[in-house]
Design an enzyme around this catalytic site. Structure first.
Site, short mmCIF file in Angstrom:
data_model
loop_
_atom_site.label_atom_id
_atom_site.label_comp_id
_atom_site.label_asym_id
_atom_site.label_seq_id
_atom_site.Cartn_x
_atom_site.Cartn_y
_atom_site.Cartn_z
N SER A 68 13.44 -9.78 -79.99
CA SER A 68 12.72 -9.07 -78.93
C SER A 68 12.06 -7.78 -79.42
CB SER A 68 13.69 -8.79 -77.77
OG SER A 68 13.02 -8.33 -76.64
N ASP A 282 6.33 -6.38 -75.54
CA ASP A 282 7.24 -6.23 -76.68
C ASP A 282 7.14 -7.46 -77.58
OD1 ASP A 282 8.52 -8.00 -74.97
OD2 ASP A 282 10.53 -7.30 -75.46
N ASP A 286 8.56 -10.41 -73.23
CA ASP A 286 9.25 -10.49 -71.94
C ASP A 286 9.33 -9.12 -71.25
OD1 ASP A 286 11.24 -9.28 -73.45
OD2 ASP A 286 12.83 -10.69 -72.92
N GLU A 376 13.36 -3.70 -64.49
CA GLU A 376 13.98 -2.55 -65.13
C GLU A 376 12.87 -1.59 -65.50
OE1 GLU A 376 17.85 -3.58 -67.48
OE2 GLU A 376 16.32 -5.01 -68.11
N ARG A 497 27.00 6.42 -69.06
CA ARG A 497 27.53 5.06 -69.19
C ARG A 497 27.71 4.75 -70.67
NH1 ARG A 497 23.14 1.65 -70.59
NH2 ARG A 497 24.42 -0.19 -70.28
N THR A 501 26.67 -1.62 -77.32
CA THR A 501 26.65 -2.08 -78.72
C THR A 501 27.20 -1.10 -79.74
OG1 THR A 501 24.36 -1.28 -78.85
CG2 THR A 501 24.67 -3.62 -78.35
#
Length: 547
Positions: A68, A282, A286, A376, A497, A501
């Site tokens: 991506s 990108d 997507d 988003e 938050r 990863t």
């Protein structure tokens, strides 16, 4: 048909031995990492896709090879379930276990998956595989195909395609072509036909001009846009930059993520007239964001929040005109700009839900509405329509033009997943319909300044959140301190938050002015360092900080 699991083991040992001892986890983006360590992962995902297809009664399962928006040396793999959705959560754990066992344990692990899920390995299976245009993708695609063949599955290789195209192929095949033809031409044809019918020969309207600059991120989205242009008969004049032919690396100094994070145009951006509409996708197409520069050379971003508000407003308008009773809803994450939420709720009167970060949460929530819109802020999103909505709209279309427009929009939208090209054509349709240019679009509301920070911590798992990640419940006392700090700033909002990863905590802050926003982010970042086991250097104090 009998299957000898020794074949799987022999294939893996001879051709795709596991070369990394590092544990990797299947997340929202599937598996990602440096391409040189992924051969064994790809082979095993081919095996898993075949088992998943058999588990789902022979339905087509998709495997997409892409990293991506990551840099070019990276690659990744994700599975696509029969309805075009992401892999079912319970199978994410199965995928994680399968790729992490040693070569010697592989045969036994495959047998365990078959037994625990009651999979009949004598039935047929069908796997569709696609890849982006990274130089190592063909090698990794062969590994996936070999994994399918090792379990005597059927594999169809689509070669270089965007991620949304592969999702489309899977759904088209599983609906027996009710969704469209599962071919590249079928995809182009479906989107272009609905786009040109919606345009109805009116290429310009009011302030809307029929020209756009398209930043293809040197990825597959550039190649496919060039294919669209060949077939579009001038219904949209697109200039493609960062085509990825001979020069430029995927996502390097270009693409949707670069433009969104750096808040600037791609480095290779040509000189254009002020207020020219520009769009960036990108690496696997997507995600999509819009941007422009004004007559003073100042950069302006129109991100996923802006696209969501534009789309929601237009859908609300059409549903109202068609006089049909449908439940509409817009789904956001805590990262959505507070000004966009206020505009949707107060001005558009459009219901809003907030969910945790991650496309699967957004998509799942959107399915609760007749028409669910989700984007988003990074530009990944789509619109989903319930069967009830489709039937209601089709009936209303017999007498109402606005309902006919809605029917065409359903065909233009790739409901399966965020699709940069489909979303771009949708935005162009709405702007044309309204007679808007980028100035009209951006003036609908003023974004609050926002800032994101990463704070390194010993262990990201010390942070626990609730209320769609907007409230921190652990460590105790941290949220109370954040609330005290936020109270000092006009229109202040901040949340923390854990990263999914790495051992960092992500801090988001917004307030009425840029100075207040920078200071608020800094103060909350200090609280995280102090109360959540911060490691590494002290945060840099902004010039405006009044500490």
């Amino acid at each position: 048909m009998s299957i000898n699991l020794r074949t799987v083991y022999a294939f893996a040992r001879e051709m795709y031995p596991k070369t990394s001892k590092e544990t990797i986890q299947y997340g929202t983006a599937g598996f990602r990492g440096k391409a040189e360590f992924l051969d064994s992962v790809m082979f095993r995902m081919g095996v898993l896709a075949t088992l998943r297809s058999r588990f789902r009664g022979g339905s087509v399962i998709g495997v997409m090879i892409t990293a991506s928006h990551n840099p070019e040396p990276d690659n990744g793999v994700k599975l696509v379930d029969p309805k075009g959705e992401m892999l079912e959560a319970s199978w994410e754990a199965i995928a994680t276990d399968l790729v992490n066992v040693s070569d010697q344990e592989l045969e036994q692990q495959v047998a365990k998956i078959i037994k625990e899920n009651n999979i009949d390995v004598t039935t047929s299976s069908q796997v569709f595989v696609g890849m982006d245009n990274r130089y190592h993708s063909p090698r990794l695609l062969k590994a996936v195909a070999d994994g399918v063949i090792a379990l005597k599955g059927n594999v169809k290789e689509y070669g270089i395609v965007t991620t949304p195209m592969l999702h489309y192929f899977v759904v088209a095949a599983n609906t027996k072509e009710a969704y469209g033809k599962p071919t590249e031409e079928g995809y182009y044809e479906k989107l272009i036909k609905s786009f040109e019918l919606l345009r109805n020969g009116r290429l310009e309207n009011g302030n809307y001009r029929n020209n756009i600059i398209y930043d293809g991120a040197n990825g597959v989205g550039a190649r496919k846009m060039l294919q669209f242009i060949k077939r579009m008969k001038g219904s949209l004049n697109v200039t493609v930059i960062n085509q990825g032919v001979g020069v430029g690396k995927i996502n390097e100094d270009c693409g949707a993520d670069y433009v969104k994070v750096q808040q600037r145009p791609p480095k290779s951006m040509p000189e254009v007239e002020p207020f020219t509409r520009c769009v960036s996708v990108d690496g696997d197409a997507d995600r999509v964001v819009y941007f422009f520069s004004d007559d003073k050379g100042e950069f302006h971003l129109l991100d996923g929040d802006r696209i969501a508000t534009l789309v929601a407003g237009f859908l609300m308008e059409l549903v109202t005109q068609a006089e049909i009773d449908l439940r509409l809803g817009l789904v956001q994450t805590a990262y959505a700009n507070g000004a966009s939420t206020d505009y949707i709720v107060d001005e558009l009167k459009f219901p809003v839900s907030c969910v945790p970060t991650g496309v699967k949460h957004l998509h799942h929530k959107a399915l609760e509405y007749d028409i669910g819109v989700y984007f988003e802020a990074n530009g990944h999103g789509t619109i989903v329509f319930s069967d009830n909505a489709k039937a209601t709209i089709a009936k209303a279309a017999e007498t109402k033009d606005s309902a006919k427009t809605l029917l065409l929009l359903i065909d233009l939208i790739n409901e399966t997943v965020g699709d940069a090209i489909s979303d771009m054509l949708l935005v162009e349709t709405i702007l044309n319909h309204k007679g808007w240019d980028v100035q009209d679009w951006i003036s609908s509301y003023n974004d609050l300044p926002n800032r994101q920070l990463k704070v390194k911590v010993q262990d990201r798992n010390v942070i626990e959140t609730t209320d769609a990640e907007r409230v921190c419940v652990k460590p105790e006392g941290l949220q109370a301190e954040i609330n005290k700090v936020v109270a000092n700033y006009k229109r202040g909002r901040s949340f923390v938050r854990p990263s999914g990863t790495e051992d960092v905590v992500r801090v988001y802050a917004e307030a009425a002015t840029k100075e207040d926003t920078d200071t608020l982010a800094y103060e909350v970042g200090l609280l995280v360092q102090k109360l959540a086991g911060g490691v590494g250097p002290e945060l840099t104090k902004p010039n405006s900080a009044h500490l």
